[in-house]
Design a protein around this motif. Structure first.
Motif, PDB file in Angstrom:
ATOM      1  N   UNK A  58       0.833  -1.207   0.000  1.00  0.00           N
ATOM      2  CA  UNK A  58       0.000   0.000   0.000  1.00  0.00           C
ATOM      3  C   UNK A  58       0.866   1.255   0.000  1.00  0.00           C
ATOM      4  N   UNK A  59       1.967   1.225   0.737  1.00  0.00           N
ATOM      5  CA  UNK A  59       2.863   2.374   0.800  1.00  0.00           C
ATOM      6  C   UNK A  59       3.494   2.638  -0.569  1.00  0.00           C
ATOM      7  N   UNK A  85       1.303   4.363  -2.978  1.00  0.00           N
ATOM      8  CA  UNK A  85       0.904   5.712  -2.595  1.00  0.00           C
ATOM      9  C   UNK A  85      -0.418   5.766  -1.862  1.00  0.00           C
ATOM     10  N   UNK A  86      -0.916   4.626  -1.356  1.00  0.00           N
ATOM     11  CA  UNK A  86      -2.201   4.558  -0.658  1.00  0.00           C
ATOM     12  C   UNK A  86      -2.087   4.938   0.812  1.00  0.00           C
ATOM     13  N   UNK A  87      -0.900   4.785   1.399  1.00  0.00           N
ATOM     14  CA  UNK A  87      -0.702   5.203   2.795  1.00  0.00           C
ATOM     15  C   UNK A  87      -0.307   6.675   2.810  1.00  0.00           C
ATOM     16  N   UNK A 146      11.992  11.814  -3.378  1.00  0.00           N
ATOM     17  CA  UNK A 146      11.542  11.717  -1.986  1.00  0.00           C
ATOM     18  C   UNK A 146      11.637  10.262  -1.531  1.00  0.00           C
ATOM     19  N   UNK A 147      11.660  10.083  -0.223  1.00  0.00           N
ATOM     20  CA  UNK A 147      11.741   8.748   0.368  1.00  0.00           C
ATOM     21  C   UNK A 147      10.669   8.578   1.427  1.00  0.00           C
ATOM     22  N   UNK A 148      10.053   7.379   1.418  1.00  0.00           N
ATOM     23  CA  UNK A 148       9.197   6.982   2.532  1.00  0.00           C
ATOM     24  C   UNK A 148      10.119   6.414   3.610  1.00  0.00           C
ATOM     25  N   UNK A 149       9.927   6.851   4.831  1.00  0.00           N
ATOM     26  CA  UNK A 149      10.693   6.313   5.958  1.00  0.00           C
ATOM     27  C   UNK A 149       9.674   5.713   6.926  1.00  0.00           C
ATOM     28  N   UNK A 150       9.698   4.392   7.044  1.00  0.00           N
ATOM     29  CA  UNK A 150       8.783   3.688   7.938  1.00  0.00           C
ATOM     30  C   UNK A 150       9.522   3.456   9.257  1.00  0.00           C
ATOM     31  N   UNK A 151       8.950   3.975  10.340  1.00  0.00           N
ATOM     32  CA  UNK A 151       9.630   3.981  11.643  1.00  0.00           C
ATOM     33  C   UNK A 151       9.199   2.807  12.508  1.00  0.00           C
ATOM     34  N   UNK A 152      10.085   2.419  13.396  1.00  0.00           N
ATOM     35  CA  UNK A 152       9.781   1.376  14.380  1.00  0.00           C
ATOM     36  C   UNK A 152       8.945   1.956  15.509  1.00  0.00           C
ATOM     37  N   UNK A 192       4.381   6.480  12.287  1.00  0.00           N
ATOM     38  CA  UNK A 192       4.966   5.291  11.664  1.00  0.00           C
ATOM     39  C   UNK A 192       5.551   5.595  10.290  1.00  0.00           C
ATOM     40  N   UNK A 193       4.865   6.441   9.477  1.00  0.00           N
ATOM     41  CA  UNK A 193       5.323   6.707   8.118  1.00  0.00           C
ATOM     42  C   UNK A 193       5.539   8.202   7.944  1.00  0.00           C
ATOM     43  N   UNK A 194       6.759   8.564   7.571  1.00  0.00           N
ATOM     44  CA  UNK A 194       7.070   9.966   7.293  1.00  0.00           C
ATOM     45  C   UNK A 194       7.677  10.057   5.891  1.00  0.00           C
ATOM     46  N   UNK A 195       7.610  11.247   5.329  1.00  0.00           N
ATOM     47  CA  UNK A 195       8.130  11.497   3.997  1.00  0.00           C
ATOM     48  C   UNK A 195       9.290  12.473   4.099  1.00  0.00           C
ATOM     49  N   UNK A 196      10.421  12.105   3.492  1.00  0.00           N
ATOM     50  CA  UNK A 196      11.590  12.985   3.451  1.00  0.00           C
ATOM     51  C   UNK A 196      11.817  13.359   1.995  1.00  0.00           C
ATOM     52  N   UNK A 197      11.650  14.646   1.674  1.00  0.00           N
ATOM     53  CA  UNK A 197      11.802  15.141   0.304  1.00  0.00           C
ATOM     54  C   UNK A 197      13.217  15.700   0.162  1.00  0.00           C
TER      55      UNK A 197
END
Length: 195
Positions: free
Chosen positions: A90-91, A94-96, A186-192, A129-134
């Motif tokens: 889903x990530x 682009x659904x998340x 850009x990058x999706x960064x999925x956090x613990x 949980x999910x952040x975007x770094x451009x």
């Protein structure tokens, strides 16, 4: 040189010596007369064969491709999935929706790295949980040189910074963003989760 045959005196002398000597290998049967070896056959040496040489005859017809290091996005896409497969799918589509966004456009390396560390650790502390770094795609170099240089300094540095301390223990997965969220810039960064 031809071998000569033994004379009868030589054969008699040999028999006297053989009677007095102890055998080294008694299990091998004893012959009465020494056998004369057959005349060796001369071996013919082959004539030297010289092949003609043409310049470039050993060069392969199709040049081998150069094995270049894969780009950051290619290596991130090829990395194994550390998170839930359904959420990862889903990530990537682009659904998340990212819960936070950091835009590093126009920043230099010395200001971007501390901003990234602060943003990621704060987002993890807030339970995101999910952040975007451009990072942006970067500019092409003005003067192309003989050594290929990757495009975009921050675009290449951010995945490295996310994989080393202090961010390595906070980040579960890094992947290029969907086109709706910035694509390769850009990058999706999925956090613990904090336990």
């Amino acid at each position: 040189m031809a071998r000569r045959k033994l004379t009868s005196d030589e054969i008699e002398l040999w028999r006297k010596v053989a009677k007095q000597a102890e055998r080294m290998h008694p299990e091998i049967p004893q012959t009465v007369h020494p056998t004369t070896l057959p005349k060796p056959k001369p071996t013919k040496t082959p004539k030297a064969r010289i092949d003609t040489f043409e310049p470039g005859q050993t060069v392969p017809s199709k040049p081998s491709p150069h094995a270049l290091k894969p780009s950051i996005t290619e290596s991130l896409r090829a990395s194994p999935v550390q998170m839930d497969n359904k959420a990862f799918g889903r990530m990537k589509r682009g659904k998340l929706k990212p819960e936070g966004k950091l835009d590093l456009h126009g920043m230099r390396v010395d200001t971007a790295h501390p901003a990234l560390v602060r943003f990621v650790l704060t987002a993890q502390a807030q339970g995101k949980r999910l952040v975007l770094v451009v990072t942006g795609k970067g500019k092409d170099r003005d003067e192309p040189g003989p050594i290929p240089t990757p495009r975009g300094v921050l675009r290449n540095q951010v995945p490295h910074w996310l994989s080393i301390s202090p961010l390595a223990q906070a980040v579960l997965q890094v992947t290029p963003a969907h086109i709706s969220h910035g694509g390769d810039g850009a990058y999706y960064v999925y956090l613990r989760r904090i336990r």
